[in-house]
Motif scaffolding. Sequence first.
Motif, PDB file in Angstrom:
ATOM      1  N   GLU A   1      -1.504  24.191 127.974  1.00  0.00           N
ATOM      2  CA  GLU A   1      -1.254  25.630 127.799  1.00  0.00           C
ATOM      3  C   GLU A   1      -0.078  26.101 128.653  1.00  0.00           C
ATOM      4  O   GLU A   1       0.793  26.840 128.185  1.00  0.00           O
ATOM      5  CB  GLU A   1      -2.496  26.435 128.193  1.00  0.00           C
ATOM      6  CG  GLU A   1      -3.653  26.288 127.223  1.00  0.00           C
ATOM      7  CD  GLU A   1      -4.953  26.906 127.738  1.00  0.00           C
ATOM      8  OE1 GLU A   1      -5.897  27.017 126.946  1.00  0.00           O
ATOM      9  OE2 GLU A   1      -5.031  27.263 128.927  1.00  0.00           O
ATOM     10  N   ALA A   2      -0.077  25.683 129.914  1.00  0.00           N
ATOM     11  CA  ALA A   2       0.980  26.142 130.821  1.00  0.00           C
ATOM     12  C   ALA A   2       2.345  25.649 130.338  1.00  0.00           C
ATOM     13  O   ALA A   2       3.332  26.397 130.344  1.00  0.00           O
ATOM     14  CB  ALA A   2       0.704  25.660 132.246  1.00  0.00           C
TER      15      ALA A   2
ATOM     16  N   PHE B   1      -5.509  22.939 130.279  1.00  0.00           N
ATOM     17  CA  PHE B   1      -4.739  23.907 131.066  1.00  0.00           C
ATOM     18  C   PHE B   1      -3.275  23.477 131.219  1.00  0.00           C
ATOM     19  O   PHE B   1      -2.361  24.293 131.085  1.00  0.00           O
ATOM     20  CB  PHE B   1      -5.389  24.105 132.441  1.00  0.00           C
ATOM     21  CG  PHE B   1      -4.599  25.028 133.319  1.00  0.00           C
ATOM     22  CD1 PHE B   1      -4.445  26.360 132.981  1.00  0.00           C
ATOM     23  CD2 PHE B   1      -3.990  24.560 134.469  1.00  0.00           C
ATOM     24  CE1 PHE B   1      -3.703  27.226 133.777  1.00  0.00           C
ATOM     25  CE2 PHE B   1      -3.247  25.406 135.275  1.00  0.00           C
ATOM     26  CZ  PHE B   1      -3.100  26.741 134.931  1.00  0.00           C
TER      27      PHE B   1
ATOM     28  N   VAL C   1       3.217  24.849 127.204  1.00  0.00           N
ATOM     29  CA  VAL C   1       3.583  25.558 125.968  1.00  0.00           C
ATOM     30  C   VAL C   1       4.076  26.969 126.297  1.00  0.00           C
ATOM     31  O   VAL C   1       5.086  27.434 125.763  1.00  0.00           O
ATOM     32  CB  VAL C   1       2.390  25.598 124.983  1.00  0.00           C
ATOM     33  CG1 VAL C   1       2.633  26.583 123.842  1.00  0.00           C
ATOM     34  CG2 VAL C   1       2.140  24.198 124.426  1.00  0.00           C
ATOM     35  N   GLY C   2       3.394  27.656 127.221  1.00  0.00           N
ATOM     36  CA  GLY C   2       3.808  29.008 127.595  1.00  0.00           C
ATOM     37  C   GLY C   2       5.194  29.021 128.225  1.00  0.00           C
ATOM     38  O   GLY C   2       6.025  29.885 127.915  1.00  0.00           O
TER      39      GLY C   2
END
Lengths: 223, 223
Positions: B158-159, B155, B161-162
């Motif tokens: 992902e956060a 998680f 990279v976003g």
Amino acid sequence: MAQQARAAQTRQQIVLGAAKLFSRVGYERARLNDIVGETGLTRGAIYFHFQSKDALAKIIVDEFQATSIEAVAAIAATDACGMCQIAMLNREMGRLLGADPVVRAGIRLTVELNSGEAPIPVYLAWIEALKYLVSLGIEQGDVRPGLTPHDAAVFITEAFVGAQILSHAVSGLDDLPERIDRLTGFLLNGLMPDDRLAAHPEIAKARLATAQDARTAAPARRQ
Amino acid sequence: MAQQARAAQTRQQIVLGAAKLFSRVGYERARLNDIVGETGLTRGAIYFHFQSKDALAKIIVDEFQATSIEAVAAIAATDACGMCQIAMLNREMGRLLGADPVVRAGIRLTVELNSGEAPIPVYLAWIEALKYLVSLGIEQGDVRPGLTPHDAAVFITEAFVGAQILSHAVSGLDDLPERIDRLTGFLLNGLMPDDRLAAHPEIAKARLATAQDARTAAPARRQ
């Protein structure tokens, strides 16, 4: 009339073929010849409907945005609690990414075609929708003190985009459903005070609901 | 010896020029001629060092991965608490993205060049490092019960990279520092029980520390 219907069908067939190709290889590597192969139509038929690859990409981005707005509206119509709607929206966007090539291409093209100097309209629309849902959550007593709707909305959007990009890069989106459920769990932990999360059983159901489920079996609205 | 040093310098000049171009326009749109323009060297000089655009991209991805691993190691050497190190790592990767064109190009190329069917080595390395830090946080009593190191590590990745993708797309990375600080705040809310976060003043300092600051003024290790 029949001719108009046929033209509309051809047009949608081209958009779908182009979307499949764009989502697989991105804007730069997509060649009009490959779109021809993907749709089974002729080059002439494609040029009759679209002047350029760029025009096709713009249509796909617009359809993606329209689909996103419909998803937000369908979920809003359930009248579920703000935090429930955020969970449902994550789940629904994940479902659409799996099911709809136009959404899959749209989310890729929005980032690829942006110049680096302007906001992306579809993300602005998401952020506005999420800001509203977080404000609703605040009114309903479900959000940690000190968080602003804007900050929470931007963070949720970033986390979703990151999950989708990594899922695309490592599994061709196969692992997106599990990534989204994990992400929703962390988002709710991050946004809600511990006691509200525990006292809120319909959120667990909302995490597993799509917009379609939601229409038939909306989680009860909190009083 | 002088000749070897010159060759190494030329090579690094090419890598830097290519990185600037790749980070701006992506792999597909980067043309070798534009790399020539970016470096101020001749086509021949570039071909002497690199056989293809692909070879250059691979070198940049490798250097990005090596820089990431160095950042993790430098922060680990501070002996700060697990959650502090996660905050420092976010901040440090954000700083590197702003300061180092090779990192900026590397993070873009890792995603662009991945086929959709395999894990991305640098993300596996991040996830391993983050899993270790979350485990450390669990030992130190700083992580909510029920979270696994693997889920939390995925998680966080992902956060991050976003945030980086959206920052790149809407502001050319100008707004990355504020995005990263916001993201770290939400991650800590999501990972830590409320009472631990409140009882942990060095985390606020860690959020603002780079690896360089960290080396000279490490937050105190928790007992």
